[in-house]
Design a protein around this motif. Structure first.
Motif, PDB file in Angstrom:
ATOM      1  N   UNK A  14     -64.695 -36.144 -17.996  1.00 51.68           N
ATOM      2  CA  UNK A  14     -65.604 -36.079 -19.800  1.00 51.68           C
ATOM      3  C   UNK A  14     -64.008 -36.570 -20.531  1.00 51.68           C
ATOM      4  N   UNK A  15     -64.965 -37.291 -21.155  1.00 51.46           N
ATOM      5  CA  UNK A  15     -63.591 -37.350 -22.266  1.00 51.46           C
ATOM      6  C   UNK A  15     -63.661 -37.084 -23.383  1.00 51.46           C
ATOM      7  N   UNK A  30     -60.790 -44.817 -27.383  1.00 54.25           N
ATOM      8  CA  UNK A  30     -59.819 -45.711 -26.748  1.00 54.25           C
ATOM      9  C   UNK A  30     -59.163 -44.420 -25.783  1.00 54.25           C
ATOM     10  N   UNK A  31     -58.118 -45.040 -25.273  1.00 54.83           N
ATOM     11  CA  UNK A  31     -56.980 -43.684 -23.946  1.00 54.83           C
ATOM     12  C   UNK A  31     -56.006 -43.509 -24.536  1.00 54.83           C
ATOM     13  N   UNK A  32     -55.697 -42.093 -24.413  1.00 53.50           N
ATOM     14  CA  UNK A  32     -55.217 -40.888 -25.286  1.00 53.50           C
ATOM     15  C   UNK A  32     -53.366 -41.195 -24.699  1.00 53.50           C
ATOM     16  N   UNK A  33     -52.732 -41.778 -25.648  1.00 50.72           N
ATOM     17  CA  UNK A  33     -51.474 -41.744 -25.775  1.00 50.72           C
ATOM     18  C   UNK A  33     -50.343 -40.841 -25.928  1.00 50.72           C
ATOM     19  N   UNK A  34     -49.228 -40.915 -25.313  1.00 50.36           N
ATOM     20  CA  UNK A  34     -47.893 -39.684 -25.646  1.00 50.36           C
ATOM     21  C   UNK A  34     -47.528 -39.854 -26.990  1.00 50.36           C
ATOM     22  N   UNK A  35     -47.314 -38.997 -27.315  1.00 49.13           N
ATOM     23  CA  UNK A  35     -47.443 -38.740 -29.014  1.00 49.13           C
ATOM     24  C   UNK A  35     -45.632 -38.603 -28.319  1.00 49.13           C
ATOM     25  N   UNK A  36     -44.904 -39.878 -28.744  1.00 41.92           N
ATOM     26  CA  UNK A  36     -43.481 -40.154 -28.789  1.00 41.92           C
ATOM     27  C   UNK A  36     -42.599 -39.310 -29.743  1.00 41.92           C
ATOM     28  N   UNK A  50     -56.999 -44.865 -14.750  1.00 41.07           N
ATOM     29  CA  UNK A  50     -58.256 -44.990 -15.372  1.00 41.07           C
ATOM     30  C   UNK A  50     -57.350 -46.115 -17.118  1.00 41.07           C
ATOM     31  N   UNK A  51     -56.504 -45.241 -17.224  1.00 44.32           N
ATOM     32  CA  UNK A  51     -56.310 -45.670 -18.462  1.00 44.32           C
ATOM     33  C   UNK A  51     -55.979 -47.037 -18.482  1.00 44.32           C
TER      34      UNK A  51
END
Length: 447
Positions: free
Chosen positions: A64-65, A76-82, A119-120
């Motif tokens: 599940x997204x 979208x696709x989650x990214x790292x919070x830099x 997947x991303x």
């Protein structure tokens, strides 16, 4: 694993005179899944942050997204919070280092992260292709809309202009020879070829009208005022005169006269050669052999290089093609049908300068579009469906031709002219847009 950090801010002291001195614990940077310190914190659209490996494990198990805490869908696709990751690593370097060492030894987490990142990547590539395609469709749509509007106006103006002059083009192909004036006889003579202009003044001085022309024999062309000494020139005039006597009017000798005599056939050939060249050539062979097919094959597949005298009579006394001509024609017919159209138009450059160029350009574009179609079938492994597609195309063309034949008597002449000039002059412009879109689509797929 509780660790406190004392945070001091010299900047705050200089700016306000107040020194920031407080303790920050690991619990203030904990993941809502594992309740441990955030490792590669990933922040979702809803604002909640999780360890990236925790989010990967959640996605692998649930598919599940959505947020593991509030169940909101992420976009979208989650990214790292830099920014958050850098802060945590600077505040708790020892704890983060220890955590990384534990994660590297966990194969389940490694597999989950690998599947999640794959997947991303797929999602990002799909979004990128879709964005480019939307941009291209938007640009192509705007371009096509403007192009359609401009060409629509141009077609109407062009049809109006040529319709007003149509009587000048087709006058002799509809007017009986017996009613020709001396000027019209000279006009007929000049259209036999550039060489005929040498005898223009001689025919005018003799005041040769249509009735007198019908009575002339070959030996009379040797006498005054004609004095035609060239045997090939006399032969060409006599042979064309025999055709005039048989028909009672001037036979069509260029595109406009052919259109005036055969409006339905010219429109049919124009669209059929564009959308189905092989079927239309087969139609010419079966039902229009002498008048259309013979000139076509002798032009596109000449037996040898003709000299000037042969060029004069090549469309007057046409013989059946030889096996050499048939062999060359069939090879081009199967593999390069649009090249035949280009070669035929090239031979008429002196008569139809700009029109022939439009036809040649359109034939090149149609060849490219046909190549793209076969490449798509090849790349998608659909060559086996080619016979079915060919039969569907044949059925579609036959049905359309039948409908046109039924409703042809009630179609206004102005509408036919619009369709004729649109297919002749503006289809190349439309096909340029189609070729550009095909190329862009291939580039997008390659990426």
């Amino acid at each position: 694993m509780e660790e406190d950090v004392k945070l001091e801010s010299d900047n705050g002291e200089r700016s306000s005179g107040v020194k920031l001195d407080r303790n920050i614990s690991v619990s203030e940077f904990s993941c809502n899944c594992c309740y441990d310190i955030l490792v590669n914190p990933t922040t979702l659209n809803c604002g909640h942050s999780f360890c990236r490996h925790c989010l990967a494990l959640w996605w692998v198990s649930s598919k599940k997204t959505e947020c593991p805490e509030c169940r909101d869908k992420w976009e979208g696709f989650p990214k790292v919070n830099i920014l958050l990751r850098d802060v945590i690593e600077k505040l708790f370097p020892d704890t983060i280092k220890e955590k990384y060492e534990d994660l590297e030894q966990n194969t389940e987490i490694s597999r989950a992260l690998q599947a999640f990142n794959k997947y991303g990547n797929e999602q990002n590539q799909s979004s990128s292709r879709e964005g480019r395609a939307n941009h291209q469709r938007g640009g192509g749509g705007f371009f096509s809309g403007v192009l359609t509007a401009l060409t629509g106006v141009a077609v109407v103006l062009l049809v109006y202009h040529w319709s007003s002059r149509e009587s000048e083009h087709d006058l002799l192909v509809h007017k009986p020879v017996s009613k020709w004036t001396p000027e019209e006889v000279v006009l007929w003579l000049e259209q036999l070829g550039p060489w005929a202009s040498h005898y223009k003044d001689r025919f005018l001085s003799g005041r040769v009208n249509g009735r007198l022309l019908l009575t002339l024999a070959e030996d009379e062309f040797l006498k005054e005022p004609y004095s035609i000494e060239s045997t090939s020139h006399r032969k060409a005039i006599i042979m064309e005169l025999e055709r005039v006597k048989t028909l009672g009017v001037k036979p069509p000798q260029n595109l406009w006269e052919y259109k005036a005599v055969n409006p339905g056939k010219s429109l049919f050939l124009l669209y059929a050669l564009k959308s189905s060249p092989r079927l239309s050539m087969l139609y010419m062979y079966l039902f229009d052999y002498t008048e259309t097919f013979l000139p076509f094959i002798h032009t596109t597949c000449p037996l040898q290089e003709e000299d000037e005298e042969d060029i004069i009579t090549k469309f007057i006394d046409l013989q059946n093609p030889t096996w050499t001509q048939w062999r060359e024609f069939l090879v081009k017919y199967v593999f390069l049908p649009y090249q035949l159209l280009a070669e035929f138009a090239w031979d008429w450059l002196e008569v139809h300068y700009w029109t022939s160029r439009f036809i040649i350009v359109n034939a090149m574009l149609l060849s490219v579009l046909e190549l793209f179609s076969f490449w798509r079938l090849w790349s998608t492994s659909q060559l086996r469906s080619l016979p079915r597609l060919m039969w569907g195309h044949f059925w579609k063309i036959s049905t359309q031709g039948l409908l046109v034949a039924i409703f042809w008597p009630v179609i206004p002449h102005f509408v036919c002219n619009c369709l004729f000039y649109w297919a002749l002059y503006f289809n190349p412009i439309i096909n340029i847009d189609l070729v550009v879109k095909k190329i862009r689509r291939l580039e997008t797929q390659a990426m």
